[in-house]
Design a protein around this motif. Sequence first.
Motif, short mmCIF file in Angstrom:
data_model
loop_
_atom_site.label_atom_id
_atom_site.label_comp_id
_atom_site.label_asym_id
_atom_site.label_seq_id
_atom_site.Cartn_x
_atom_site.Cartn_y
_atom_site.Cartn_z
N GLY A 148 0.82 -1.21 0.00
CA GLY A 148 0.00 0.00 0.00
C GLY A 148 0.85 1.25 0.00
N GLU A 149 0.25 2.35 -0.38
CA GLU A 149 0.99 3.61 -0.57
C GLU A 149 0.46 4.71 0.34
N ALA A 150 1.36 5.56 0.77
CA ALA A 150 0.99 6.71 1.60
C ALA A 150 1.57 7.98 1.01
N VAL A 151 0.82 9.04 1.11
CA VAL A 151 1.27 10.37 0.66
C VAL A 151 1.22 11.30 1.85
N PHE A 152 2.34 11.95 2.13
CA PHE A 152 2.44 12.90 3.24
C PHE A 152 2.78 14.29 2.70
N SER A 153 2.25 15.31 3.33
CA SER A 153 2.82 16.65 3.16
C SER A 153 2.95 17.26 4.55
N LEU A 236 -2.72 31.51 18.06
CA LEU A 236 -2.83 32.83 17.46
C LEU A 236 -4.00 33.59 18.06
N SER A 237 -5.16 32.96 18.14
CA SER A 237 -6.35 33.68 18.59
C SER A 237 -6.20 34.12 20.03
N ALA A 238 -5.49 33.33 20.85
CA ALA A 238 -5.31 33.70 22.24
C ALA A 238 -4.02 34.46 22.47
N ARG A 239 -3.05 34.30 21.53
CA ARG A 239 -1.71 34.82 21.80
C ARG A 239 -1.15 35.68 20.68
N THR A 240 -1.92 35.81 19.59
CA THR A 240 -1.75 36.77 18.51
C THR A 240 -0.40 36.85 17.83
N THR A 241 -0.38 36.44 16.58
CA THR A 241 0.66 36.74 15.61
C THR A 241 0.10 36.40 14.25
N THR A 242 0.85 36.58 13.17
CA THR A 242 0.37 36.19 11.85
C THR A 242 1.29 35.14 11.27
N ALA A 243 0.78 34.39 10.28
CA ALA A 243 1.52 33.25 9.76
C ALA A 243 1.64 33.32 8.26
N VAL A 244 2.84 33.08 7.75
CA VAL A 244 3.05 32.96 6.31
C VAL A 244 3.92 31.73 6.08
N PRO A 245 3.41 30.70 5.42
CA PRO A 245 4.20 29.48 5.24
C PRO A 245 5.40 29.67 4.33
N ARG A 246 6.50 29.03 4.70
CA ARG A 246 7.71 29.15 3.89
C ARG A 246 8.00 27.89 3.11
N SER A 247 7.75 26.76 3.71
CA SER A 247 8.07 25.55 2.95
C SER A 247 7.26 24.38 3.47
N HIS A 248 7.17 23.35 2.66
CA HIS A 248 6.48 22.14 3.06
C HIS A 248 7.29 20.93 2.64
N LEU A 249 7.09 19.88 3.37
CA LEU A 249 7.77 18.62 3.03
C LEU A 249 6.76 17.73 2.33
N HIS A 250 7.07 17.41 1.10
CA HIS A 250 6.12 16.67 0.25
C HIS A 250 6.65 15.25 0.07
N GLN A 251 5.86 14.31 0.51
CA GLN A 251 6.37 12.94 0.62
C GLN A 251 5.44 11.92 -0.02
N HIS A 252 5.98 11.06 -0.83
CA HIS A 252 5.22 9.92 -1.37
C HIS A 252 6.02 8.67 -1.11
N LEU A 253 5.42 7.68 -0.44
CA LEU A 253 6.17 6.48 -0.14
C LEU A 253 5.34 5.24 -0.39
N VAL A 254 6.01 4.12 -0.47
CA VAL A 254 5.37 2.86 -0.83
C VAL A 254 6.19 1.70 -0.30
N PRO A 255 5.58 0.71 0.37
CA PRO A 255 6.31 -0.51 0.68
C PRO A 255 6.13 -1.57 -0.41
N GLY A 256 6.09 -1.21 -1.68
CA GLY A 256 5.92 -2.15 -2.79
C GLY A 256 5.08 -1.53 -3.89
N CYS A 257 5.09 -2.07 -5.10
CA CYS A 257 4.41 -1.44 -6.23
C CYS A 257 3.59 -2.43 -7.04
N GLU A 258 2.52 -1.90 -7.69
CA GLU A 258 1.75 -2.69 -8.63
C GLU A 258 1.66 -1.90 -9.93
N GLY A 259 0.65 -2.19 -10.80
CA GLY A 259 0.51 -1.47 -12.05
C GLY A 259 -0.18 -0.14 -11.85
#
Length: 553
Positions: A148-153, A236-259
């Motif tokens: 089976g396959e899993a996709v993470f970000s 943020l709502s209780a402690r206030t700041t703003t957020a701008v995302p800089r990067s993400h980790l994009h992951q695709h993995l598999v313990p085996g393959c089919e067609g």
Amino acid sequence: MDEKEVYLSMDKPDLYNLGCAPLTLLAAKQVDDLWSVLTWPRQPLPVLDIGCGPGDVARKILAPRLPPGTKLVACDISTKMLEFCRQHNALPGTITYEQLDVVEPDLENSAVWQYAPFGKVFCLLLLHWVPDNRRAVQNIHKLLVPGGEAVFSIIANMVFYTAFEEMAKDSRWGRYMQDVDEFVSPYQHSEDPVSDFCQLLQSEGYQVLHCDVAPQVLFFPSEMQRRGVGSGVPALSARTTTAVPRSHLHQHLVPGCEGDRLLTSLEEQEVYISMDKPELYNLGCVPFTQLAAKHVDGLWSVLTWPRQPLPVLDIGCGPGDVARKVLAPRLPPGTKLVACDISTKMLEFCRQHNALPGTITYEQLDVVEPDLENSAVWQYAPFGKVFCLLLLHWVPDNRRAVQNIHKLLVSGGEAVFSVMANMTHYTTFEEMAKDSRWAQYMQDSQKFESPYQHSEDPVSDFRQLLQSEGYQVLHCDVAPQVLFFPSEMQRRDFLKSVCPFLNRVPEDKKDNFLDDWLQRMEKLNGLSKDVGSSEEPKYYIHFNIMVVMARKL
């Protein structure tokens, strides 16, 4: 809270959902990028979406792409978020919503275990909120079938984490942020997050097929919306700041393959904007919801509000996203919002997925209804405000439409319009209607053009129309507009959903018709693609749009 204090205000699904559209688009891009390399067995196995949040990704992104007969189980740690999913993002027969903590120590007794093993697991934009990533990937491994396959970000690092750490040392905020480490990605201080995550996966029995890290930018059409996302995060709502995302980790993995197996297609429908196919239209409407939010934000500060609130009307509400996510949160307390559409199926979708009891009522209305006083909407009149966003370019009789809106407004009431003045897809329809290959399917092509498509001065034309029908025009301009789509597949699917002719074309000619249409639009600069030196390609649709505010005299 009933649940532990999890990040992203999981006990406030309505609040989180208001700002999640950019995250849904980001998840769609990640899924599209890897979909073609996923493998699908002949006998479909269930698919799991872990950390489903409000359910937008499960219903709008994953479910439409799955092979026929595939069951989708979407899970979240929050019972309140799951209640929201079942109310607003239900898809009976395809999606089941269940509770799961991804680090659950007694996994075999969880509600999700009964559906295992899963052929695919999607864990999108979740693990940066989970301190124990090892336990999480162990559990996901147990839930997967062999092969089976899993996709993470995963957000690898983000400036608001850094800001939190700095603010926790500030004497003004330190006492509110003593647990700041609980709200920082496990990879925030990693020098090589790709290597760290790959090693973790390999040590837990996965074969890593794809793993990279890249800068990512989220787009918000207004400062108000970007700031609003912050209010959905407890820290943020209780402690206030703003957020701008800089990067993400994009992951695709598999313990085996089919067609390999590719995603299935959706049926198109003849009616423009798929008014009797709300699910199909809703899949691609996020950029239009953002555009409507931009128009509303641009004029909101100049709207006037009486002390005693009058009801507000949203005409042409479509699937209800603008009514619930854009208008309702901005209205003064106690204001009733009536949202209407010509389509009964679209209204059924609204009531199922975008209900807001006590605030929004959905009713049927044709904006050019000749017997307005006997319509379902008339009982709520007069209205203090009418919003008619991205509608009148579909309505040949604009005069009757603005006459009806004038009747529905209280004296001194205000209306906000946004109207596509011209768009290359109208031009290409005219061209294709003369092409011998397509003419027989497009004899009524003029019905599907904006009334302002050939206007030399649409602002002047619309202004004069409004003034002749008893309005004072307070604001009226036209400007180029660009809609952003994170993948070519999403843009193509959206255009398919708004093409009124595609369902008339024989099945074996549909792809050729669509290709011809898109190629013509590209030649006229109505579609574009931006390939940056260090970023993924971006896909755009271009058109001109009028934004107008008027007051009933």
